[in-house]
Design a protein around this motif. Structure first.
Motif, PDB file in Angstrom:
ATOM      1  N   GLN A  83      -7.700   2.230   3.665  1.00  0.00           N
ATOM      2  CA  GLN A  83      -7.285   2.181   5.066  1.00  0.00           C
ATOM      3  C   GLN A  83      -5.848   2.663   5.248  1.00  0.00           C
ATOM      4  OE1 GLN A  83      -9.530   1.727   7.522  1.00  0.00           O
ATOM      5  NE2 GLN A  83     -10.804   1.789   5.681  1.00  0.00           N
ATOM      6  N   TYR A  84      -5.013   2.389   4.278  1.00  0.00           N
ATOM      7  CA  TYR A  84      -3.630   2.869   4.326  1.00  0.00           C
ATOM      8  C   TYR A  84      -3.611   4.391   4.415  1.00  0.00           C
ATOM      9  CZ  TYR A  84       1.169   3.835   2.970  1.00  0.00           C
ATOM     10  OH  TYR A  84       2.463   4.313   2.941  1.00  0.00           O
ATOM     11  N   PHE A  85      -4.372   5.046   3.531  1.00  0.00           N
ATOM     12  CA  PHE A  85      -4.394   6.509   3.528  1.00  0.00           C
ATOM     13  C   PHE A  85      -5.166   7.068   4.713  1.00  0.00           C
ATOM     14  CE2 PHE A  85      -3.420   5.764  -1.019  1.00  0.00           C
ATOM     15  CZ  PHE A  85      -2.195   6.433  -1.040  1.00  0.00           C
ATOM     16  N   ALA A  86      -6.238   6.397   5.119  1.00  0.00           N
ATOM     17  CA  ALA A  86      -7.032   6.876   6.253  1.00  0.00           C
ATOM     18  C   ALA A  86      -6.257   6.807   7.567  1.00  0.00           C
ATOM     19  CB  ALA A  86      -8.321   6.064   6.373  1.00  0.00           C
ATOM     20  N   THR A  87      -5.301   5.885   7.667  1.00  0.00           N
ATOM     21  CA  THR A  87      -4.537   5.726   8.910  1.00  0.00           C
ATOM     22  C   THR A  87      -3.122   6.287   8.810  1.00  0.00           C
ATOM     23  OG1 THR A  87      -3.738   3.519   8.282  1.00  0.00           O
ATOM     24  CG2 THR A  87      -5.824   3.637   9.520  1.00  0.00           C
ATOM     25  N   GLY A  88      -2.848   7.016   7.752  1.00  0.00           N
ATOM     26  CA  GLY A  88      -1.511   7.572   7.584  1.00  0.00           C
ATOM     27  C   GLY A  88      -0.440   6.504   7.436  1.00  0.00           C
ATOM     28  N   GLY A  89      -0.819   5.358   6.855  1.00  0.00           N
ATOM     29  CA  GLY A  89       0.140   4.285   6.616  1.00  0.00           C
ATOM     30  C   GLY A  89       0.233   3.251   7.722  1.00  0.00           C
ATOM     31  N   ALA A  90      -0.521   3.427   8.807  1.00  0.00           N
ATOM     32  CA  ALA A  90      -0.462   2.456   9.910  1.00  0.00           C
ATOM     33  C   ALA A  90      -1.006   1.093   9.495  1.00  0.00           C
ATOM     34  CB  ALA A  90      -1.235   2.980  11.119  1.00  0.00           C
ATOM     35  N   VAL A  91      -1.983   1.069   8.591  1.00  0.00           N
ATOM     36  CA  VAL A  91      -2.515  -0.189   8.069  1.00  0.00           C
ATOM     37  C   VAL A  91      -1.877  -0.408   6.711  1.00  0.00           C
ATOM     38  CG1 VAL A  91      -4.573  -1.392   7.249  1.00  0.00           C
ATOM     39  CG2 VAL A  91      -4.701   0.028   9.301  1.00  0.00           C
ATOM     40  N   ASN A  92      -1.114  -1.489   6.584  1.00  0.00           N
ATOM     41  CA  ASN A  92      -0.402  -1.756   5.339  1.00  0.00           C
ATOM     42  C   ASN A  92      -0.425  -3.256   5.086  1.00  0.00           C
ATOM     43  OD1 ASN A  92       1.342  -2.063   3.202  1.00  0.00           O
ATOM     44  ND2 ASN A  92       2.892  -0.673   4.028  1.00  0.00           N
ATOM     45  N   ILE A  93      -1.119  -3.686   4.016  1.00  0.00           N
ATOM     46  CA  ILE A  93      -1.215  -5.121   3.744  1.00  0.00           C
ATOM     47  C   ILE A  93      -0.005  -5.662   3.005  1.00  0.00           C
ATOM     48  CG2 ILE A  93      -3.722  -5.083   3.740  1.00  0.00           C
ATOM     49  CD1 ILE A  93      -3.537  -5.466   0.649  1.00  0.00           C
ATOM     50  N   ALA A  94       0.968  -4.829   2.712  1.00  0.00           N
ATOM     51  CA  ALA A  94       2.180  -5.296   2.042  1.00  0.00           C
ATOM     52  C   ALA A  94       3.055  -6.007   3.074  1.00  0.00           C
ATOM     53  CB  ALA A  94       2.921  -4.123   1.403  1.00  0.00           C
TER      54      ALA A  94
END
Length: 158
Positions: A108-119
């Motif tokens: 999801q991080y890569f699919a959203t260009g970093g918009a989704v980030n669980i860190a």
């Protein structure tokens, strides 16, 4: 012909609706999971049926809470805290659900260009600290100021 069709459709609709079991809306609430209140709302034929389902939901959420907890250890369970405690020291065998979540998060991080980030650990730590202080001293309870961030144990304000 139109009257006969309309009568037939009305008959089918009324008898079909009348054959369905009656369900009622129920609600269950529990505290402590993920440092928040959880409310489950559902429809069931009886209070007992809903209570059994709500208990299963609570058990599943409790498992997720323990697996993804970054603050507490649980006997017989390697969770995110276990991983963090052993980082750079020794490998840790973890539940496949943790690996699945990390893989999904990475996708999801890569699919959203970093918009989704669980860190999100530093932000969660701030809220956890403020919540703990508020529980210890309710009169002085407050929320973190906007723009607060934590890096390396130091609190910064934007």
């Amino acid at each position: 012909m139109k009257r006969l069709t309309l009568f037939f459709l009305t008959f089918v609709l009324l008898t079909t609706v009348g054959c369905r079991p009656k369900t009622t809306r129920y609600q269950a609430e529990f505290l402590g999971l993920f440092d928040t209140a959880t409310t489950v709302i559902g429809y069931a034929e009886s209070q007992e049926e809903f209570t059994a389902l709500a208990r299963k939901i609570q058990e599943r959420l409790t498992r997720y809470h323990q697996l993804y907890d970054i603050y507490q250890d649980y006997e017989g369970l390697n969770n995110i805290k276990t991983i963090n405690d052993h980082a750079g020291v020794a490998p840790v065998r973890v539940d496949p659900e943790i690996i699945a979540l990390l893989r999904f998060a990475r996708e999801q991080y890569f699919a959203t260009g970093g918009a989704v980030n669980i860190a999100f650990g530093p932000v969660l730590k701030i809220w956890h600290d403020y919540r703990s202080r508020g529980i210890d001293d309710p009169e002085a309870a407050e929320v973190p100021p906007p723009g607060t961030a934590r890096r390396g144990g130091t609190v910064y304000r934007a």
